[in-house]
Design a protein around this motif. Structure first.
Motif, PDB file in Angstrom:
ATOM      1  N   VAL A 182       1.048  -1.420  -0.030  1.00  0.00           N
ATOM      2  CA  VAL A 182       0.174   0.066   0.141  1.00  0.00           C
ATOM      3  C   VAL A 182       1.116   1.185   0.156  1.00  0.00           C
ATOM      4  CG1 VAL A 182      -1.844   1.417   1.181  1.00  0.00           C
ATOM      5  CG2 VAL A 182      -1.699  -0.947   1.193  1.00  0.00           C
ATOM      6  N   GLY A 183       0.526   1.946  -0.986  1.00  0.00           N
ATOM      7  CA  GLY A 183       1.149   3.480  -1.021  1.00  0.00           C
ATOM      8  C   GLY A 183       2.773   2.889  -1.410  1.00  0.00           C
ATOM      9  N   CYS A 184       3.064   2.211  -2.547  1.00  0.00           N
ATOM     10  CA  CYS A 184       4.169   1.554  -2.777  1.00  0.00           C
ATOM     11  C   CYS A 184       5.156   2.675  -3.823  1.00  0.00           C
ATOM     12  CB  CYS A 184       3.805   0.619  -4.005  1.00  0.00           C
ATOM     13  SG  CYS A 184       3.035   1.059  -5.698  1.00  0.00           S
ATOM     14  N   GLY A 185       4.622   3.786  -4.012  1.00  0.00           N
ATOM     15  CA  GLY A 185       5.481   4.872  -4.679  1.00  0.00           C
ATOM     16  C   GLY A 185       5.861   4.098  -6.198  1.00  0.00           C
ATOM     17  N   GLY A 186       7.132   4.432  -6.276  1.00  0.00           N
ATOM     18  CA  GLY A 186       7.902   3.702  -7.514  1.00  0.00           C
ATOM     19  C   GLY A 186       8.167   2.585  -7.195  1.00  0.00           C
ATOM     20  N   GLY A 187       7.917   1.625  -6.135  1.00  0.00           N
ATOM     21  CA  GLY A 187       8.146   0.022  -6.104  1.00  0.00           C
ATOM     22  C   GLY A 187       9.492  -0.039  -5.511  1.00  0.00           C
ATOM     23  N   LEU A 188       9.955   0.726  -4.486  1.00  0.00           N
ATOM     24  CA  LEU A 188      11.213   0.421  -3.998  1.00  0.00           C
ATOM     25  C   LEU A 188      11.181  -0.766  -2.914  1.00  0.00           C
ATOM     26  CD1 LEU A 188      11.687   3.128  -4.938  1.00  0.00           C
ATOM     27  CD2 LEU A 188      12.716   3.898  -2.784  1.00  0.00           C
TER      28      LEU A 188
ATOM     29  N   LEU B 106       1.187  -7.133  -5.493  1.00  0.00           N
ATOM     30  CA  LEU B 106       0.611  -5.863  -6.068  1.00  0.00           C
ATOM     31  C   LEU B 106       0.784  -4.808  -5.285  1.00  0.00           C
ATOM     32  CD1 LEU B 106      -1.615  -4.765  -7.972  1.00  0.00           C
ATOM     33  CD2 LEU B 106      -3.328  -5.511  -6.056  1.00  0.00           C
ATOM     34  N   GLY B 107       1.490  -3.787  -6.047  1.00  0.00           N
ATOM     35  CA  GLY B 107       1.798  -2.379  -5.523  1.00  0.00           C
ATOM     36  C   GLY B 107       0.662  -1.232  -5.912  1.00  0.00           C
ATOM     37  N   ILE B 108       0.092  -0.574  -4.954  1.00  0.00           N
ATOM     38  CA  ILE B 108      -1.001   0.676  -5.325  1.00  0.00           C
ATOM     39  C   ILE B 108      -0.635   1.587  -4.686  1.00  0.00           C
ATOM     40  CG2 ILE B 108      -2.934  -1.363  -5.502  1.00  0.00           C
ATOM     41  CD1 ILE B 108      -3.789  -0.327  -2.669  1.00  0.00           C
ATOM     42  N   ASP B 109      -0.895   2.707  -5.300  1.00  0.00           N
ATOM     43  CA  ASP B 109      -0.598   4.078  -4.976  1.00  0.00           C
ATOM     44  C   ASP B 109      -1.499   5.064  -5.703  1.00  0.00           C
ATOM     45  OD1 ASP B 109       2.179   5.477  -3.989  1.00  0.00           O
ATOM     46  OD2 ASP B 109       1.060   6.767  -4.911  1.00  0.00           O
ATOM     47  N   PRO B 110      -2.118   6.075  -4.833  1.00  0.00           N
ATOM     48  CA  PRO B 110      -3.267   7.168  -5.791  1.00  0.00           C
ATOM     49  C   PRO B 110      -2.455   7.842  -6.925  1.00  0.00           C
ATOM     50  CG  PRO B 110      -2.570   7.659  -3.517  1.00  0.00           C
ATOM     51  CD  PRO B 110      -2.064   6.473  -3.639  1.00  0.00           C
ATOM     52  N   VAL B 111      -1.001   8.026  -6.762  1.00  0.00           N
ATOM     53  CA  VAL B 111      -0.262   8.975  -7.611  1.00  0.00           C
ATOM     54  C   VAL B 111      -0.035   8.033  -8.843  1.00  0.00           C
ATOM     55  CG1 VAL B 111       1.739  10.349  -8.013  1.00  0.00           C
ATOM     56  CG2 VAL B 111       0.599  10.245  -5.556  1.00  0.00           C
ATOM     57  N   GLU B 112      -0.703   8.239  -9.838  1.00  0.00           N
ATOM     58  CA  GLU B 112      -0.703   7.765 -11.092  1.00  0.00           C
ATOM     59  C   GLU B 112       0.903   7.846 -11.781  1.00  0.00           C
ATOM     60  OE1 GLU B 112      -3.342   8.748 -14.238  1.00  0.00           O
ATOM     61  OE2 GLU B 112      -5.247   8.247 -12.655  1.00  0.00           O
ATOM     62  N   ASP B 113       1.646   8.868 -11.632  1.00  0.00           N
ATOM     63  CA  ASP B 113       2.888   9.180 -12.099  1.00  0.00           C
ATOM     64  C   ASP B 113       3.881   7.961 -11.491  1.00  0.00           C
ATOM     65  OD1 ASP B 113       2.108  10.745 -14.069  1.00  0.00           O
ATOM     66  OD2 ASP B 113       3.055  12.602 -13.336  1.00  0.00           O
ATOM     67  N   SER B 114       3.608   8.078 -10.026  1.00  0.00           N
ATOM     68  CA  SER B 114       4.472   7.304  -9.309  1.00  0.00           C
ATOM     69  C   SER B 114       4.326   5.727  -9.654  1.00  0.00           C
ATOM     70  CB  SER B 114       4.093   7.205  -7.848  1.00  0.00           C
ATOM     71  OG  SER B 114       4.799   8.513  -7.316  1.00  0.00           O
ATOM     72  N   ILE B 115       3.025   5.303 -10.100  1.00  0.00           N
ATOM     73  CA  ILE B 115       2.981   3.905 -10.674  1.00  0.00           C
ATOM     74  C   ILE B 115       3.433   3.999 -12.223  1.00  0.00           C
ATOM     75  CG2 ILE B 115       1.000   2.455 -11.506  1.00  0.00           C
ATOM     76  CD1 ILE B 115       1.208   2.424  -8.527  1.00  0.00           C
ATOM     77  N   SER B 116       3.387   4.582 -12.854  1.00  0.00           N
ATOM     78  CA  SER B 116       4.005   4.899 -14.210  1.00  0.00           C
ATOM     79  C   SER B 116       5.571   4.578 -14.006  1.00  0.00           C
ATOM     80  CB  SER B 116       3.852   5.976 -15.011  1.00  0.00           C
ATOM     81  OG  SER B 116       2.435   6.088 -15.211  1.00  0.00           O
ATOM     82  N   THR B 117       6.081   5.324 -13.121  1.00  0.00           N
ATOM     83  CA  THR B 117       7.527   5.155 -12.735  1.00  0.00           C
ATOM     84  C   THR B 117       7.922   3.554 -12.250  1.00  0.00           C
ATOM     85  OG1 THR B 117       7.779   7.332 -12.118  1.00  0.00           O
ATOM     86  CG2 THR B 117       9.590   5.786 -11.102  1.00  0.00           C
ATOM     87  N   ALA B 118       7.205   2.940 -11.209  1.00  0.00           N
ATOM     88  CA  ALA B 118       7.313   1.547 -10.866  1.00  0.00           C
ATOM     89  C   ALA B 118       6.911   0.660 -11.901  1.00  0.00           C
ATOM     90  CB  ALA B 118       6.068   1.242  -9.878  1.00  0.00           C
ATOM     91  N   GLN B 119       5.895   0.869 -13.000  1.00  0.00           N
ATOM     92  CA  GLN B 119       6.038  -0.047 -13.929  1.00  0.00           C
ATOM     93  C   GLN B 119       7.109  -0.167 -15.096  1.00  0.00           C
ATOM     94  OE1 GLN B 119       2.216   1.458 -15.300  1.00  0.00           O
ATOM     95  NE2 GLN B 119       1.075  -0.059 -14.448  1.00  0.00           N
ATOM     96  N   LEU B 120       7.548   1.223 -15.150  1.00  0.00           N
ATOM     97  CA  LEU B 120       8.803   1.242 -16.153  1.00  0.00           C
ATOM     98  C   LEU B 120       9.870   0.627 -15.600  1.00  0.00           C
ATOM     99  CD1 LEU B 120      10.029   2.179 -18.946  1.00  0.00           C
ATOM    100  CD2 LEU B 120      10.383   4.516 -17.211  1.00  0.00           C
ATOM    101  N   HIS B 121      10.167   0.691 -14.206  1.00  0.00           N
ATOM    102  CA  HIS B 121      11.318   0.212 -13.628  1.00  0.00           C
ATOM    103  C   HIS B 121      11.395  -1.163 -13.623  1.00  0.00           C
ATOM    104  CE1 HIS B 121      14.682  -0.534 -10.588  1.00  0.00           C
ATOM    105  NE2 HIS B 121      15.119   0.638 -11.021  1.00  0.00           N
TER     106      HIS B 121
END
Length: 346
Positions: free
Chosen positions: A135-141, A154-169
């Motif tokens: 919960v609140g995974c941010g960039g997936g650290l 499963l990582g979830i976060d309300p900030v879509e840009d953080s999820i995009s960063t996590a998915q890309l990494h």
């Protein structure tokens, strides 16, 4: 969250006695006319005022605040703050350097406590077969290392840009493709998904929920605790790392960092959102959890590393377990069995 500058300041101040925090500091604070005594008096008055308000509204449990009225964990101000940092999650020397270093403690803390309940069946992938919600995974650290241990995370976060960063990494590591996934949503949205279909994807599907450095940024801890219990399987584990609500955390996080030295912008930390281990335990127990352990954590800015400590004055890690629905019947059955055995022997 810690900045590097805040980290450098913390080590020196941590060694002070609490009496020094409440005294007048004869240093840069003294030269600027700043009085620690005034700070402590101001905080004491605030606490007294809060106590009076609680006594006037005695029908409301102590762990429920006015912010609970929204029934959402999301604080719009926090979302905007992390939106501006979404591209910096994987900069190990940047704003999240201390979080990268924290993995040395929090990953083994999660792994070892889970292995005390679930035996490892796959060498090298001890968490294989377990489902974890970050919960609140941010960039997936934290999401990624848990996935590398074999868990389905499963990582979830309300900030879509953080999820995009996590998915890309995570896309750069083929080993994570099957084990790690991300969604831009809130905990309460995930929890409510059971109403949308027969498979109940949001209900009791996870073996563990992780919320690391998250609860101090939430708008409603009551909703958080309720939803964590809802998405966890009976006997599932909840792992939290956060900041204690003490004189020291107030002095470091609010007065020194924001008001006195302006190391971080004013409003970065909200001391009202900090929570003590005792209050967090009461909140969790009222939502069907049993707290198993609480450990103090200390960041050393000189080495850039974390260590366990006996003191929970600033940071701490907590492990709780969702009480099994059949716990009471089992106990009753055991008691009956013992009674029958006793009767037989007599």
């Amino acid at each position: 969250m810690f900045s590097n500058k805040f980290g450098r300041l913390m080590l020196g101040l941590y060694g002070w006695k609490m009496s020094a925090v409440c005294g007048v500091v004869q240093s840069s604070a003294g030269r600027s006319g700043f009085s620690w005594t005034a700070v402590c008096k101001q905080r004491t008055l605030w606490l007294q005022r809060s106590t009076c308000l609680k006594s006037q509204h005695h029908t409301v449990p102590c762990h429920i605040s006015a912010r609970s009225a929204s029934h959402t964990t999301v604080d719009p101000d926090e979302v905007r703050r992390f939106q501006s940092l979404a591209s910096k999650w994987w900069d190990e020397q940047g704003e999240f350097a201390a979080l990268h270093a924290m993995n040395d403690l929090r990953v083994p803390f999660i792994r070892d406590n889970l292995l005390s309940v679930h035996r490892a069946r796959h060498p090298g992938r001890p968490l294989a077969g377990l489902r974890i919600l970050d919960v609140g995974c941010g960039g997936g650290l934290l999401t990624e290392p848990l996935g590398r241990l074999g868990a389905k995370v499963l990582g979830i976060d309300p900030v879509e840009d953080s999820i995009s960063t996590a998915q890309l990494h995570s896309s750069y590591d083929p080993d994570l493709c099957d084990g790690v996934s991300y969604r831009a949503c809130t905990l309460e949205e995930l929890s409510a998904e059971e109403e949308g279909g027969a498979e109940e994807p949001g209900a009791a599907q996870f073996d563990a929920v992780v919320a690391s450095e998250v609860v101090e940024h939430l708008a409603d801890l009551e909703t958080f605790a309720f939803c964590c219990s809802h998405v966890l399987k009976p006997g599932g584990s909840l792992f939290i790392t956060t900041i204690n609500k003490t004189n020291l955390s107030y002095a470091l996080g609010i007065v020194v960092a924001e008001q006195l030295l302006h190391i971080v912008p004013s409003g970065t930390h909200d001391w009202e959102k900090f929570i003590s281990p005792e209050e967090l335990e009461r909140l969790l127990e009222s939502n069907g959890f049993s707290v198993k352990s609480v450990e103090g954590m200390l960041y050393n800015p000189a080495s850039g590393s974390w260590s366990w400590t006996n003191s929970t004055a600033i940071n701490y890690a907590l492990h709780a377990v969702k009480v099994r629905d059949d716990a009471q019947p089992d106990q009753t059955e055991d008691s009956s069995s013992h009674s029958e055995d006793a009767a037989t022997h007599s």
